[in-house]
Design a protein around this motif. Sequence first.
Motif, PDB file in Angstrom:
ATOM      1  N   ASP A  44       0.847  -1.189   0.000  1.00 35.26           N
ATOM      2  CA  ASP A  44       0.000   0.000   0.000  1.00 35.26           C
ATOM      3  C   ASP A  44       0.884   1.241   0.000  1.00 35.26           C
ATOM      4  OD1 ASP A  44      -2.242  -1.598   0.123  1.00 35.26           O
ATOM      5  OD2 ASP A  44      -2.501  -1.379   2.297  1.00 35.26           O
ATOM      6  N   PRO A  45       0.545   2.272  -0.766  1.00 34.72           N
ATOM      7  CA  PRO A  45       1.339   3.503  -0.719  1.00 34.72           C
ATOM      8  C   PRO A  45       1.306   4.104   0.679  1.00 34.72           C
ATOM      9  CG  PRO A  45      -0.760   3.877  -1.845  1.00 34.72           C
ATOM     10  CD  PRO A  45      -0.644   2.395  -1.640  1.00 34.72           C
ATOM     11  N   PRO A  59      23.467  -7.656  13.637  1.00 37.07           N
ATOM     12  CA  PRO A  59      22.783  -6.747  12.709  1.00 37.07           C
ATOM     13  C   PRO A  59      21.943  -5.697  13.433  1.00 37.07           C
ATOM     14  CG  PRO A  59      21.576  -8.799  12.850  1.00 37.07           C
ATOM     15  CD  PRO A  59      22.826  -8.980  13.681  1.00 37.07           C
ATOM     16  N   LEU A  60      21.650  -4.617  12.683  1.00 41.55           N
ATOM     17  CA  LEU A  60      20.842  -3.523  13.206  1.00 41.55           C
ATOM     18  C   LEU A  60      19.587  -3.421  12.351  1.00 41.55           C
ATOM     19  CD1 LEU A  60      21.096  -1.213  15.344  1.00 41.55           C
ATOM     20  CD2 LEU A  60      21.959   0.228  13.496  1.00 41.55           C
ATOM     21  N   TYR A  61      18.426  -3.254  12.990  1.00 39.32           N
ATOM     22  CA  TYR A  61      17.159  -3.184  12.263  1.00 39.32           C
ATOM     23  C   TYR A  61      16.649  -1.746  12.293  1.00 39.32           C
ATOM     24  CZ  TYR A  61      17.315  -8.247  12.548  1.00 39.32           C
ATOM     25  OH  TYR A  61      17.696  -9.558  12.434  1.00 39.32           O
ATOM     26  N   ARG A  62      16.352  -1.224  11.108  1.00 39.00           N
ATOM     27  CA  ARG A  62      15.858   0.144  10.992  1.00 39.00           C
ATOM     28  C   ARG A  62      14.646   0.166  10.056  1.00 39.00           C
ATOM     29  NH1 ARG A  62      18.054   0.652  14.967  1.00 39.00           N
ATOM     30  NH2 ARG A  62      19.673   2.144  15.610  1.00 39.00           N
ATOM     31  N   THR A  63      13.635   0.939  10.432  1.00 35.94           N
ATOM     32  CA  THR A  63      12.381   1.001   9.698  1.00 35.94           C
ATOM     33  C   THR A  63      12.335   2.258   8.833  1.00 35.94           C
ATOM     34  OG1 THR A  63      11.221  -0.232  11.412  1.00 35.94           O
ATOM     35  CG2 THR A  63       9.875   1.093   9.947  1.00 35.94           C
ATOM     36  N   TYR A  64      12.003   2.074   7.543  1.00 37.12           N
ATOM     37  CA  TYR A  64      11.943   3.185   6.601  1.00 37.12           C
ATOM     38  C   TYR A  64      10.664   3.097   5.770  1.00 37.12           C
ATOM     39  CZ  TYR A  64      16.955   3.445   7.626  1.00 37.12           C
ATOM     40  OH  TYR A  64      18.163   3.529   8.263  1.00 37.12           O
ATOM     41  N   THR A  65      10.046   4.234   5.537  1.00 42.00           N
ATOM     42  CA  THR A  65       8.893   4.290   4.650  1.00 42.00           C
ATOM     43  C   THR A  65       9.332   4.009   3.221  1.00 42.00           C
ATOM     44  OG1 THR A  65       7.776   5.914   6.043  1.00 42.00           O
ATOM     45  CG2 THR A  65       7.032   5.744   3.770  1.00 42.00           C
ATOM     46  N   ILE A  66       8.505   3.294   2.485  1.00 45.76           N
ATOM     47  CA  ILE A  66       8.759   3.041   1.072  1.00 45.76           C
ATOM     48  C   ILE A  66       8.404   4.310   0.306  1.00 45.76           C
ATOM     49  CG2 ILE A  66       8.184   1.596  -0.909  1.00 45.76           C
ATOM     50  CD1 ILE A  66       7.253  -0.548   1.148  1.00 45.76           C
ATOM     51  N   SER A  67       9.377   4.907  -0.378  1.00 42.67           N
ATOM     52  CA  SER A  67       9.118   6.165  -1.075  1.00 42.67           C
ATOM     53  C   SER A  67       8.614   5.951  -2.499  1.00 42.67           C
ATOM     54  CB  SER A  67      10.374   7.044  -1.091  1.00 42.67           C
ATOM     55  OG  SER A  67      11.487   6.351  -1.627  1.00 42.67           O
ATOM     56  N   SER A  68       8.660   4.705  -2.993  1.00 46.13           N
ATOM     57  CA  SER A  68       8.112   4.403  -4.309  1.00 46.13           C
ATOM     58  C   SER A  68       6.654   3.997  -4.172  1.00 46.13           C
ATOM     59  CB  SER A  68       8.908   3.285  -4.984  1.00 46.13           C
ATOM     60  OG  SER A  68       8.990   2.148  -4.140  1.00 46.13           O
ATOM     61  N   ARG A 110      -0.395   0.866   8.433  1.00 47.70           N
ATOM     62  CA  ARG A 110      -1.737   1.219   7.963  1.00 47.70           C
ATOM     63  C   ARG A 110      -1.867   2.701   7.617  1.00 47.70           C
ATOM     64  NH1 ARG A 110      -5.621  -2.026   8.017  1.00 47.70           N
ATOM     65  NH2 ARG A 110      -7.186  -0.372   8.267  1.00 47.70           N
ATOM     66  N   PHE A 111      -0.750   3.397   7.564  1.00 46.19           N
ATOM     67  CA  PHE A 111      -0.751   4.818   7.206  1.00 46.19           C
ATOM     68  C   PHE A 111      -0.810   4.921   5.688  1.00 46.19           C
ATOM     69  CE2 PHE A 111       1.521   8.870   6.384  1.00 46.19           C
ATOM     70  CZ  PHE A 111       0.747   9.731   7.141  1.00 46.19           C
ATOM     71  N   SER A 112      -2.017   4.922   5.144  1.00 45.02           N
ATOM     72  CA  SER A 112      -2.175   4.901   3.692  1.00 45.02           C
ATOM     73  C   SER A 112      -3.537   5.430   3.297  1.00 45.02           C
ATOM     74  CB  SER A 112      -2.000   3.479   3.151  1.00 45.02           C
ATOM     75  OG  SER A 112      -2.267   3.422   1.768  1.00 45.02           O
ATOM     76  N   ILE A 113      -3.592   6.099   2.161  1.00 45.97           N
ATOM     77  CA  ILE A 113      -4.874   6.555   1.626  1.00 45.97           C
ATOM     78  C   ILE A 113      -5.755   5.383   1.229  1.00 45.97           C
ATOM     79  CG2 ILE A 113      -4.063   8.814   0.855  1.00 45.97           C
ATOM     80  CD1 ILE A 113      -3.645   7.598  -1.914  1.00 45.97           C
ATOM     81  N   ILE A 114      -5.178   4.209   1.064  1.00 45.03           N
ATOM     82  CA  ILE A 114      -5.971   3.020   0.753  1.00 45.03           C
ATOM     83  C   ILE A 114      -6.965   2.756   1.884  1.00 45.03           C
ATOM     84  CG2 ILE A 114      -5.881   0.531   0.330  1.00 45.03           C
ATOM     85  CD1 ILE A 114      -4.788   2.232  -1.961  1.00 45.03           C
ATOM     86  N   ASN A 115      -6.548   3.021   3.112  1.00 42.24           N
ATOM     87  CA  ASN A 115      -7.410   2.790   4.271  1.00 42.24           C
ATOM     88  C   ASN A 115      -8.332   3.972   4.577  1.00 42.24           C
ATOM     89  OD1 ASN A 115      -6.163   0.236   4.846  1.00 42.24           O
ATOM     90  ND2 ASN A 115      -4.401   1.364   5.627  1.00 42.24           N
ATOM     91  N   HIS A 116      -8.075   5.121   3.950  1.00 45.97           N
ATOM     92  CA  HIS A 116      -8.884   6.319   4.207  1.00 45.97           C
ATOM     93  C   HIS A 116      -9.123   7.064   2.886  1.00 45.97           C
ATOM     94  CE1 HIS A 116      -8.173   5.669   8.488  1.00 45.97           C
ATOM     95  NE2 HIS A 116      -6.897   5.527   8.195  1.00 45.97           N
ATOM     96  N   PRO A 117      -9.861   6.462   1.971  1.00 47.77           N
ATOM     97  CA  PRO A 117     -10.092   7.129   0.685  1.00 47.77           C
ATOM     98  C   PRO A 117     -10.922   8.395   0.860  1.00 47.77           C
ATOM     99  CG  PRO A 117     -11.495   5.181   0.912  1.00 47.77           C
ATOM    100  CD  PRO A 117     -10.550   5.160   2.077  1.00 47.77           C
ATOM    101  N   ALA A 118     -10.617   9.401   0.051  1.00 48.53           N
ATOM    102  CA  ALA A 118     -11.333  10.679   0.135  1.00 48.53           C
ATOM    103  C   ALA A 118     -11.257  11.386  -1.210  1.00 48.53           C
ATOM    104  CB  ALA A 118     -10.732  11.554   1.240  1.00 48.53           C
TER     105      ALA A 118
END
Length: 353
Positions: A44-45, A59-68, A110-118
């Motif tokens: 989901d975007p 190893p080190l774990y880091r969380t990144y938003t997908i920019s594509s 779940r931070f996506s316009i797919i879950n909150h269309p407008a």
Amino acid sequence: MSQFKDIKFWQDSEPLECVTRTPEAPNVVTFSFRSPSGALFNHDPGQFVTLELPVPGGPLYRTYTISSSPSRPTALTVTVKAQDGSLGTRWMLDHLHKGMKIRAVGPAGRFSIINHPARKYLFISAGSGITPMVAMTTWLYDSGQEPDIVFVNAAKRPSEIILRQRMELMASRIVGIDLKWVVEEADPFSPWTGYRGMLNQVMLGLMAPDYLDREVFCCGPEPFMRAVREALEALGFDMAHYHQESFSAEPAEAEIVPADNFPVADLEAEVVFADSGVSTRCAQTDTLVSAAKAAGVPLAVGCSMGLCGTCKVRKLEGDVHMVHNGGITDEDVAEGYVLACCSKPLGRVVIEA
């Protein structure tokens, strides 16, 4: 059309292979990855992935938003910014190059316009918080329909606006993307005619006069998002239409997965790591992650706040008290999974690790 006959989508059991790295701003690089098997990416975007970075001692774990955007499924990109003192992102900027493969967990969130269309959106971001907004805007741009987006981003200087060229290219092709850049100060010897100062109520009213009718998405440092929330509340905005994404130390809204009782500080618990054949005793107020660390059992950990889902493990026996921020689904819980970073053992607990 033969290339679409047997579509396969990437699963996180397969590593990601770095194919390009593109400088975006000072200490900011976009890394593009492909699937070595040729699988396509489906997410989901606005979602994120957690990367396993082989840093020294890692190893080190880091969380990144997908920019594509998933509308461009042959590659997955993350746009990362190295902050002062950062370890994982600094390692990426210094050592991650074309041809290298790294493990990733996800996508999730779940931070996506797919879950909150407008019909109309107001995207508000600061710094690297722009990345999910770019992904969601790209998704709407690629849909072939005219979107209605007021896109607000705050940065220190114009030269530090991340992914500015990509956004201005899209905005130059259609009329439905209205860009509003806000900077604290101009770059030397470079005139700036846009908004200047700290984002405030007056600016929001000028940028989006119909803000009350828009679905608002916000991402950035916690103080910035707090200021945006307070400004919207003071303006009478219906906060049911406000959504934010944060990996800071101040999660927005916790969910409690019920347990029979609550952890008690002076009561002892036991955590058994079934795969490792190791057990350890700890206080009931300790998390499974801290118990694993004390026992020398490696557990993957990302945000440490119950957001990213990186630390998801299956609970085989016993009860835990889990407080999370959306990093696990109801289906996962029904199957026995817990988030180790925010689960505390109530008595004897056996986990698959």
